[in-house]
Design an enzyme around this catalytic site. Structure first.
Site, PDB file in Angstrom:
ATOM      1  N   SER A  86      23.274  19.974 -42.895  1.00  2.00           N
ATOM      2  CA  SER A  86      21.821  19.873 -42.747  1.00  2.00           C
ATOM      3  C   SER A  86      21.178  21.258 -42.686  1.00  2.00           C
ATOM      4  O   SER A  86      21.204  21.994 -43.656  1.00  2.00           O
ATOM      5  CB  SER A  86      21.477  19.030 -41.517  1.00  2.00           C
ATOM      6  OG  SER A  86      20.202  18.452 -41.637  1.00  2.00           O
ATOM      7  N   LYS A 138      -2.262  10.593 -30.203  1.00  2.00           N
ATOM      8  CA  LYS A 138      -1.915  11.733 -29.352  1.00  2.00           C
ATOM      9  C   LYS A 138      -0.640  11.486 -28.550  1.00  2.00           C
ATOM     10  O   LYS A 138       0.082  12.437 -28.236  1.00  2.00           O
ATOM     11  CB  LYS A 138      -3.083  12.051 -28.402  1.00  2.00           C
ATOM     12  CG  LYS A 138      -2.908  13.346 -27.625  1.00  2.00           C
ATOM     13  CD  LYS A 138      -2.789  14.536 -28.558  1.00  2.00           C
ATOM     14  CE  LYS A 138      -2.613  15.834 -27.779  1.00  2.00           C
ATOM     15  NZ  LYS A 138      -2.382  16.967 -28.688  1.00  2.00           N
TER      16      LYS A 138
END
Length: 270
Positions: A86, A138
């Site tokens: 990765s 949020k």
């Protein structure tokens, strides 16, 4: 004296090691070492990578710094150790060449973002969160509730954008078509031997083979040019005590979970 020191480095090779999860502390240490490679005008860098990857931004900053170093004439060869997956791959493709052990675990090209839905547990023990927020998203990935359909789509868009950046970097770094990269960039892992067949690495071999390749690329004495390791991680106070290796490993795992939680990751997480 400083001038002589830098001049002497022109016939020597630098070595930097990236070990463990790539995070902010890794980035700071590696970027500082890369600046030293630049200042001392090393003609070659042996980059030893033994990492499952890590945070996206930190991997990108190391990748960009390696490209700048190459632009200034330094030859960079990456050596893949036990695992270079990765984000480790993302950093590695910034090198001029990659040498991997045949059995190295590599690949895992993709992005992962994980959160914790603890709503049922919290309900059972009588804990409720009271949230006041400025916008609908949020508190996305808040542990006290599941993701909504809209939130999941929003995060998927974020992941897709990060994935596209990853594919582009691998395609450019390895001189591959993006369609070819996408054909195997689905999170699967490969051995070093399989990665070579896919074009992810150039040669199979150990770190010594990578050192020799770096010496040849920089026109250095292959037999006599030994690397100078820069940016060594700080030694821990208790590292030589009985059981300290296990404690250090547990500390690294806990720190990684705390530092990387809730972030998009270029990281192999079995």
């Amino acid at each position: 004296m400083g001038w002589l020191w830098r001049r002497k480095s022109k016939r020597r090779m630098a070595r930097i090691e990236i070990e463990g999860a790539i995070s902010g502390s890794t980035r700071q240490r590696v970027l500082k070492a890369l600046r030293e490679v630049q200042e001392r005008e090393f003609p070659a860098l042996l980059l030893r990578i033994d990492s499952p990857g890590g945070t996206v931004g930190d991997s990108q900053e190391i990748h960009a710094a390696l490209l700048r170093l190459r632009d200034q004439g330094c030859k960079v060869v990456a050596s893949f150790g036990n695992i270079s997956a990765s984000g480790g791959v993302y950093v590695g493709v910034a090198a001029d060449a990659i040498v991997s052990n045949p059995g190295t675990i590599t690949g895992s090209i993709g992005v992962i973002l994980r959160g914790n839905n603890l709503s049922e547990l919290l309900q059972k023990i009588g804990i409720r969160f009271e949230t006041v927020k400025s916008g609908a998203y949020k508190d996305i990935l808040s542990p006290d509730r599941a993701l909504s359909t809209e939130e999941r789509a929003l995060l998927q868009s974020l992941i897709d954008s990060s994935y596209d950046q990853f594919v582009t970097a691998v395609a450019e770094g390895r001189n591959l078509e993006q369609t070819k990269v996408r054909s195997f960039a689905d999170g699967r892992v490969f051995s070093g031997a399989q990665a070579k067949d896919l074009g992810l690495v150039d040669e199979l071999g150990d770190e010594e083979a990578a050192r020799r390749l770096a010496a040849r690329l920089a026109d250095l004495d292959e037999e006599r040019c030994k690397p100078v390791t820069l940016g060594k991680p700080r030694k821990r106070l208790l590292q030589n005590l009985p059981g300290s290796r296990l404690l250090t490993k547990l500390e690294q795992v806990l720190n990684t979970e705390l530092e990387l939680s809730g972030q998009p990751l270029w990281m192999h997480r079995p």
